[in-house]
Design a protein around this motif. Structure first.
Motif, PDB file in Angstrom:
ATOM      1  N   GLY A 176     -13.301 -24.691   2.559  1.00 36.77           N
ATOM      2  CA  GLY A 176     -12.454 -25.879   2.656  1.00 36.77           C
ATOM      3  C   GLY A 176     -11.632 -26.131   1.407  1.00 36.77           C
ATOM      4  O   GLY A 176     -12.123 -26.007   0.288  1.00 36.77           O
ATOM      5  N   ARG A 177     -10.360 -26.486   1.605  1.00 39.41           N
ATOM      6  CA  ARG A 177      -9.390 -26.848   0.570  1.00 39.41           C
ATOM      7  C   ARG A 177      -9.028 -25.696  -0.368  1.00 39.41           C
ATOM      8  O   ARG A 177      -8.388 -25.916  -1.396  1.00 39.41           O
ATOM      9  CB  ARG A 177      -9.862 -28.061  -0.221  1.00 39.41           C
ATOM     10  CG  ARG A 177      -9.833 -29.344   0.571  1.00 39.41           C
ATOM     11  CD  ARG A 177      -9.963 -30.572  -0.306  1.00 39.41           C
ATOM     12  NE  ARG A 177     -11.314 -30.733  -0.828  1.00 39.41           N
ATOM     13  CZ  ARG A 177     -11.692 -31.736  -1.597  1.00 39.41           C
ATOM     14  NH1 ARG A 177     -10.825 -32.661  -1.955  1.00 39.41           N
ATOM     15  NH2 ARG A 177     -12.939 -31.829  -2.009  1.00 39.41           N
ATOM     16  N   SER A 178      -9.465 -24.477  -0.034  1.00 35.95           N
ATOM     17  CA  SER A 178      -9.037 -23.335  -0.849  1.00 35.95           C
ATOM     18  C   SER A 178      -7.619 -22.942  -0.462  1.00 35.95           C
ATOM     19  O   SER A 178      -7.207 -23.080   0.691  1.00 35.95           O
ATOM     20  CB  SER A 178      -9.982 -22.149  -0.664  1.00 35.95           C
ATOM     21  OG  SER A 178      -9.933 -21.678   0.677  1.00 35.95           O
ATOM     22  N   LEU A 179      -6.855 -22.444  -1.442  1.00 32.20           N
ATOM     23  CA  LEU A 179      -5.497 -21.963  -1.210  1.00 32.20           C
ATOM     24  C   LEU A 179      -5.566 -20.452  -1.048  1.00 32.20           C
ATOM     25  O   LEU A 179      -6.231 -19.760  -1.822  1.00 32.20           O
ATOM     26  CB  LEU A 179      -4.600 -22.347  -2.381  1.00 32.20           C
ATOM     27  CG  LEU A 179      -3.102 -22.101  -2.239  1.00 32.20           C
ATOM     28  CD1 LEU A 179      -2.529 -22.854  -1.043  1.00 32.20           C
ATOM     29  CD2 LEU A 179      -2.380 -22.503  -3.513  1.00 32.20           C
ATOM     30  N   ASN A 180      -4.874 -19.930  -0.026  1.00 31.78           N
ATOM     31  CA  ASN A 180      -4.983 -18.519   0.317  1.00 31.78           C
ATOM     32  C   ASN A 180      -3.617 -17.932   0.646  1.00 31.78           C
ATOM     33  O   ASN A 180      -2.675 -18.665   0.973  1.00 31.78           O
ATOM     34  CB  ASN A 180      -5.888 -18.336   1.546  1.00 31.78           C
ATOM     35  CG  ASN A 180      -7.244 -18.974   1.374  1.00 31.78           C
ATOM     36  OD1 ASN A 180      -8.178 -18.343   0.921  1.00 31.78           O
ATOM     37  ND2 ASN A 180      -7.359 -20.253   1.746  1.00 31.78           N
ATOM     38  N   LEU A 181      -3.539 -16.602   0.599  1.00 37.15           N
ATOM     39  CA  LEU A 181      -2.369 -15.872   1.071  1.00 37.15           C
ATOM     40  C   LEU A 181      -2.774 -15.017   2.253  1.00 37.15           C
ATOM     41  O   LEU A 181      -3.771 -14.266   2.191  1.00 37.15           O
ATOM     42  CB  LEU A 181      -1.799 -14.976  -0.031  1.00 37.15           C
ATOM     43  CG  LEU A 181      -1.107 -15.676  -1.205  1.00 37.15           C
ATOM     44  CD1 LEU A 181      -0.723 -14.651  -2.270  1.00 37.15           C
ATOM     45  CD2 LEU A 181       0.126 -16.436  -0.750  1.00 37.15           C
ATOM     46  N   ALA A 182      -2.054 -15.166   3.361  1.00 41.24           N
ATOM     47  CA  ALA A 182      -2.198 -14.259   4.502  1.00 41.24           C
ATOM     48  C   ALA A 182      -1.187 -13.142   4.304  1.00 41.24           C
ATOM     49  O   ALA A 182       0.014 -13.403   4.202  1.00 41.24           O
ATOM     50  CB  ALA A 182      -1.950 -15.009   5.806  1.00 41.24           C
ATOM     51  N   VAL A 183      -1.652 -11.910   4.246  1.00 40.92           N
ATOM     52  CA  VAL A 183      -0.808 -10.775   3.869  1.00 40.92           C
ATOM     53  C   VAL A 183      -0.816  -9.737   4.986  1.00 40.92           C
ATOM     54  O   VAL A 183      -1.885  -9.371   5.502  1.00 40.92           O
ATOM     55  CB  VAL A 183      -1.305 -10.129   2.557  1.00 40.92           C
ATOM     56  CG1 VAL A 183      -0.357  -9.012   2.124  1.00 40.92           C
ATOM     57  CG2 VAL A 183      -1.448 -11.176   1.465  1.00 40.92           C
ATOM     58  N   THR A 184       0.354  -9.258   5.363  1.00 40.78           N
ATOM     59  CA  THR A 184       0.479  -8.134   6.280  1.00 40.78           C
ATOM     60  C   THR A 184       0.998  -6.934   5.503  1.00 40.78           C
ATOM     61  O   THR A 184       2.011  -7.051   4.786  1.00 40.78           O
ATOM     62  CB  THR A 184       1.441  -8.454   7.433  1.00 40.78           C
ATOM     63  OG1 THR A 184       0.966  -9.606   8.137  1.00 40.78           O
ATOM     64  CG2 THR A 184       1.534  -7.281   8.399  1.00 40.78           C
ATOM     65  N   VAL A 185       0.305  -5.812   5.594  1.00 41.94           N
ATOM     66  CA  VAL A 185       0.723  -4.586   4.890  1.00 41.94           C
ATOM     67  C   VAL A 185       0.886  -3.457   5.892  1.00 41.94           C
ATOM     68  O   VAL A 185       0.314  -3.475   6.991  1.00 41.94           O
ATOM     69  CB  VAL A 185      -0.307  -4.191   3.808  1.00 41.94           C
ATOM     70  CG1 VAL A 185      -0.429  -5.275   2.755  1.00 41.94           C
ATOM     71  CG2 VAL A 185      -1.671  -3.886   4.417  1.00 41.94           C
ATOM     72  N   ARG A 186       1.681  -2.446   5.499  1.00 41.13           N
ATOM     73  CA  ARG A 186       1.888  -1.263   6.340  1.00 41.13           C
ATOM     74  C   ARG A 186       1.421  -0.036   5.578  1.00 41.13           C
ATOM     75  O   ARG A 186       1.781   0.171   4.411  1.00 41.13           O
ATOM     76  CB  ARG A 186       3.357  -1.126   6.713  1.00 41.13           C
ATOM     77  CG  ARG A 186       3.656   0.089   7.597  1.00 41.13           C
ATOM     78  CD  ARG A 186       5.082   0.032   8.133  1.00 41.13           C
ATOM     79  NE  ARG A 186       6.065   0.099   7.045  1.00 41.13           N
ATOM     80  CZ  ARG A 186       6.492   1.243   6.507  1.00 41.13           C
ATOM     81  NH1 ARG A 186       6.012   2.417   6.929  1.00 41.13           N
ATOM     82  NH2 ARG A 186       7.398   1.219   5.547  1.00 41.13           N
ATOM     83  N   ASP A 187       0.595   0.760   6.255  1.00 33.35           N
ATOM     84  CA  ASP A 187       0.125   2.014   5.666  1.00 33.35           C
ATOM     85  C   ASP A 187       1.246   3.037   5.774  1.00 33.35           C
ATOM     86  O   ASP A 187       1.659   3.415   6.881  1.00 33.35           O
ATOM     87  CB  ASP A 187      -1.125   2.501   6.412  1.00 33.35           C
ATOM     88  CG  ASP A 187      -1.802   3.668   5.714  1.00 33.35           C
ATOM     89  OD1 ASP A 187      -1.102   4.401   4.986  1.00 33.35           O
ATOM     90  OD2 ASP A 187      -3.021   3.846   5.906  1.00 33.35           O
ATOM     91  N   THR A 188       1.757   3.448   4.639  1.00 32.69           N
ATOM     92  CA  THR A 188       2.913   4.365   4.655  1.00 32.69           C
ATOM     93  C   THR A 188       2.567   5.735   5.207  1.00 32.69           C
ATOM     94  O   THR A 188       3.463   6.487   5.587  1.00 32.69           O
ATOM     95  CB  THR A 188       3.464   4.514   3.232  1.00 32.69           C
ATOM     96  OG1 THR A 188       2.421   4.945   2.358  1.00 32.69           O
ATOM     97  CG2 THR A 188       4.027   3.187   2.717  1.00 32.69           C
ATOM     98  N   SER A 189       1.267   6.060   5.304  1.00 33.46           N
ATOM     99  CA  SER A 189       0.892   7.391   5.802  1.00 33.46           C
ATOM    100  C   SER A 189       0.943   7.477   7.320  1.00 33.46           C
ATOM    101  O   SER A 189       1.250   8.537   7.873  1.00 33.46           O
ATOM    102  CB  SER A 189      -0.505   7.763   5.308  1.00 33.46           C
ATOM    103  OG  SER A 189      -1.472   6.869   5.845  1.00 33.46           O
ATOM    104  N   ASP A 190       0.620   6.383   8.010  1.00 35.11           N
ATOM    105  CA  ASP A 190       0.613   6.448   9.474  1.00 35.11           C
ATOM    106  C   ASP A 190       1.333   5.261  10.125  1.00 35.11           C
ATOM    107  O   ASP A 190       1.275   5.095  11.333  1.00 35.11           O
ATOM    108  CB  ASP A 190      -0.814   6.528  10.003  1.00 35.11           C
ATOM    109  CG  ASP A 190      -1.682   5.364   9.525  1.00 35.11           C
ATOM    110  OD1 ASP A 190      -1.119   4.368   9.018  1.00 35.11           O
ATOM    111  OD2 ASP A 190      -2.908   5.442   9.664  1.00 35.11           O
TER     112      ASP A 190
END
Length: 707
Positions: A176-190
């Motif tokens: 609760g009340r924590s600040l977060n980053l939702a991150v989307t990444v792409r694997d460059t190999s596949d």
């Protein structure tokens, strides 16, 4: 519906019964949640007021945000729990919990937009003009970015842990009340797309000050982490990132009848508090639908629980900016005075001679309450000290005085309320420290919170008699908040007050069902009925043509039985003046119901925190101060205490302050019959009205009385 408003109900002429509450109109109560949200809206109006010093406006933004967090953690959580458990009965206003949640969602969504607009369009530009800029990563120059690269390596990177989400890594639990980053990444190999969460370490400040150009520029901490995501996901391509924040149910559930160790049970509950059910999900406005869908699904957030915020999340962190060392952008400094009655030297002799009423923060807490206990701790004639502690500061001189007294061999009994909401951990630590020093520590009465503000020093005076010196207050024994919270305290060596406080302490530490006291009204045994009797007396006096007037100052007014009694008093012709800082569910000025009731609210530099009750009582005014608000929990589920003021001059002083607050010439918010609040700061000629707190700050006659 007007922007920033809640739906209202009819205020057409109501019947005018003098009998039971069943005869009063069904729509006579507003929702408690509505009353609280309207209070927080008044805080936001202070942030919007350009006549208020700029850093104070910034602090009001922080207070508004922090208040809203607590509202969701407690009030919204309570409504959701009622739905989940099937106890979804209608509120006194007739609204079902589901309807209330929908109304709250509409109102708070609107308020968050208003908050953001105030910050981005008014406060932030004004701060920038004063050399205090809140900037984003894209606004930085090369020199600043280079500095932050080093700062990230030194101070952030070691603390940050990325959490991948895949078949081998379940979605992490978000506290609760924590600040977060939702991150989307792409694997460059596949070319696979993957999701991850990065928590912003709570040890970091909300804003990082840039010192490369002499300071004054602040960057949200999540922007630094976001700019260095490639270092956290090496070999991956960062596709998108968005800040989000979760608010959870923070109510503690401890069955005192089923636990042998209340403190241990509370500590276990505190660990669980961070992971209670979700009640709100805040996300950046720019978040993609795909990422929001992932968060909503994984966190179990319904559509009305999601709040898109067009700006930095968690503006409660603006308190850091408000602390910037710029006195020119703050309220002018105020130095509390020492009451003239206590400047003669011997504190105990003065209190023995006459009762002393003090008014904080206008009069010094340090030279009155702190001094009282500090002197008692080292005075060889003092044999015992008894004290209640509900909330206190992290470096409390009050607690240090109690520890010193125990070390000096005095009998020290301290009632520590470990169930004080959001101060539980702090109070547990103090309780253990006090016990280690040799104090007798108790935790109050099973099933009740101990909220009364009491201190008693037992001293063997020069005449050989044991005498009790007491302090009964309206506020906590907290030196930090005493500088910004408005409160009263009464010092007394009167025998009847000493006997009352002794009896009350005995009931708190032992077994007692005492109800009747001499100058105290104590909850839950007798306070409700005592107040109702005094209201009934005013009604009877009005009908006899004698003076009848009720003046009450509280933080909250939500108790239905008390409100109904005030309605009946109004119908009987009694003038009722109510000064309510926070939530109020009473309807004022409704024809046939409450046309003789006026309600005012005052917010400003100091938090109006004292509770004062004044009854005309014919020609013999009854004036009380104490710890109790007019809420069911205060009257029925807490130990509270009011003390009657006996000195006529002190009574006149309190009545004068009440009348000043209620005067049409004083700036205030005024409750309208439809439940809205109207802020009135200027008269019909456009001249500014009196500021009550400024008046008390400068008027020695009102705040310094010889006794």
């Amino acid at each position: 519906m007007k922007k920033g408003s809640l739906p209202t109900v009819s205020t057409e002429s109501a019947p005018t019964p003098a009998g039971p509450a069943a005869d009063l109109p069904a729509d006579r109560f507003m929702d408690r949640e509505e009353g609280w949200l309207r209070f927080n809206q008044r805080v936001l109006e202070l942030a919007e007021d350009e006549d208020i010093p700029l850093l104070e406006r910034t602090r009001f933004l922080a207070i508004f945000s922090s208040n809203l967090d607590e509202f969701f953690m407690v009030r919204v959580a309570g409504l959701k729990r009622r739905l989940a458990t099937g106890l979804s009965v209608a509120s006194p206003s007739g609204h079902h919990p589901r309807d209330l949640l929908e109304r709250i969602s509409l109102f708070t969504h609107d308020q968050i937009l208003r908050l953001t607009a105030c910050f981005e369009d008014s406060v932030a530009p004004a701060l920038a003009r004063e050399g205090i800029s809140i900037v984003r990563w894209s606004e930085l120059d090369d020199r600043e970015r280079e500095y932050l690269h080093g700062y990230f390596r030194r101070s952030i990177y070691p603390l940050v842990t990325p959490f991948a989400v895949d078949s081998a890594h379940p979605f992490p639990y978000i506290s609760g009340r924590s600040l977060n980053l939702a991150v989307t990444v792409r694997d460059t190999s596949d070319d696979r797309h993957m999701f991850a969460r990065v928590k912003v370490p709570s040890a970091l400040p909300r804003f990082i000050e840039l010192t490369t150009h002499g300071g004054g520029r602040f960057l949200p901490v999540e922007d630094i982490i976001a700019a260095h995501l490639p270092q956290l996901f090496e070999g991956m391509r960062v596709v998108e990132h968005h800040a989000f924040r979760v608010t959870r149910n923070a109510d503690l559930e401890v069955d005192e009848d089923e636990t042998d160790d209340l403190v241990q049970s509370l500590e276990n509950e505190l660990l669980r508090r961070r992971f209670g059910p979700l009640v709100r999900l805040e996300v950046e406005e720019t978040i993609s639908d795909e990422v929001l869908s992932i968060l909503s699904q994984q966190l179990g957030a319904e559509a009305e629980e999601v709040y898109r915020v067009p700006g930095p999340l968690n503006l409660a962190g603006l308190a850091q900016i408000a602390d910037t060392d710029r006195p020119d952008l703050r309220y002018p400094p105020m130095v509390p005075v020492e009451p003239r009655a206590l400047t003669s030297g011997d504190l105990f002799a003065t209190i023995r001679e006459r009762e002393v009423l003090v008014h904080h923060p206008y009069e010094s807490f340090a030279t009155t309450t702190e001094r009282f206990l500090a002197l008692a701790s080292t005075d060889p004639q003092v044999v015992a000290i008894k004290q209640t502690l509900y909330r206190t500061s992290g470096d409390s001189p009050i607690v240090e005085s109690l520890i010193e007294a125990a070390r000096e061999g005095k009998e020290v009994v301290v009632l520590v309320e470990v169930k004080a909401r959001f101060d539980e951990q702090n109070n547990i630590q103090w309780a253990r420290k006090l016990e280690e020093a040799g104090c007798h520590v108790v935790y109050g009465v099973v099933g009740l919170k101990t909220h009364c503000k009491l201190s008693m020093v037992i001293r063997q005076d020069d005449d050989g008699l044991l005498r009790r010196y007491c302090h009964v207050g309206t506020g906590n024994y907290n030196p930090s908040t005493a500088r910004i919270y408005e409160d009263f305290g009464l010092f007394s060596a009167a025998a009847e007050v000493g006997e009352d406080v002794s009896d009350l302490f005995n009931s708190l530490t032992g077994f007692s069902r005492k109800k009747h006291y001499r100058r105290l009204l104590v909850a839950p045994a007798a306070l409700r009925q005592g107040l109702l009797r005094q209201i009934e007396t005013e009604v009877a006096n009005s009908l006899k043509g004698e003076p009848a007037h009720i003046r009450i100052k509280v933080n909250s007014l939500v108790d239905e039985e008390i409100i109904d009694a005030l309605y009946r008093a109004s119908q009987a012709g009694v003038d009722v003046d109510l000064w309510v800082r926070g939530s109020c569910v009473l309807r004022a000025g409704v024809p046939g119901l409450s046309e003789n009731i006026r309600v005012r609210s005052i917010l400003g530099r100091f938090l109006e925190h004292s509770r004062v009750f004044v009854f005309a009582n014919g020609w013999r005014p009854q004036v009380w101060i104490g710890s109790a608000d007019l809420m069911p929990r205060n009257l029925d589920r807490r130990v509270e205490a009011l003390v009657r003021i006996a000195d006529p001059e002190q009574c006149r002083r309190l009545v004068g302050i009440m009348d000043l607050a209620m005067s049409d010439s004083t700036s205030s918010w005024r409750l309208e019959p439809d439940g809205s609040w109207k802020r009135v700061t200027h008269d019909e000629e456009g001249q500014p009205l009196v500021d009550l707190q400024d008046t008390l700050r400068g008027d020695r006659h009102l705040r310094v009385v010889d006794g």
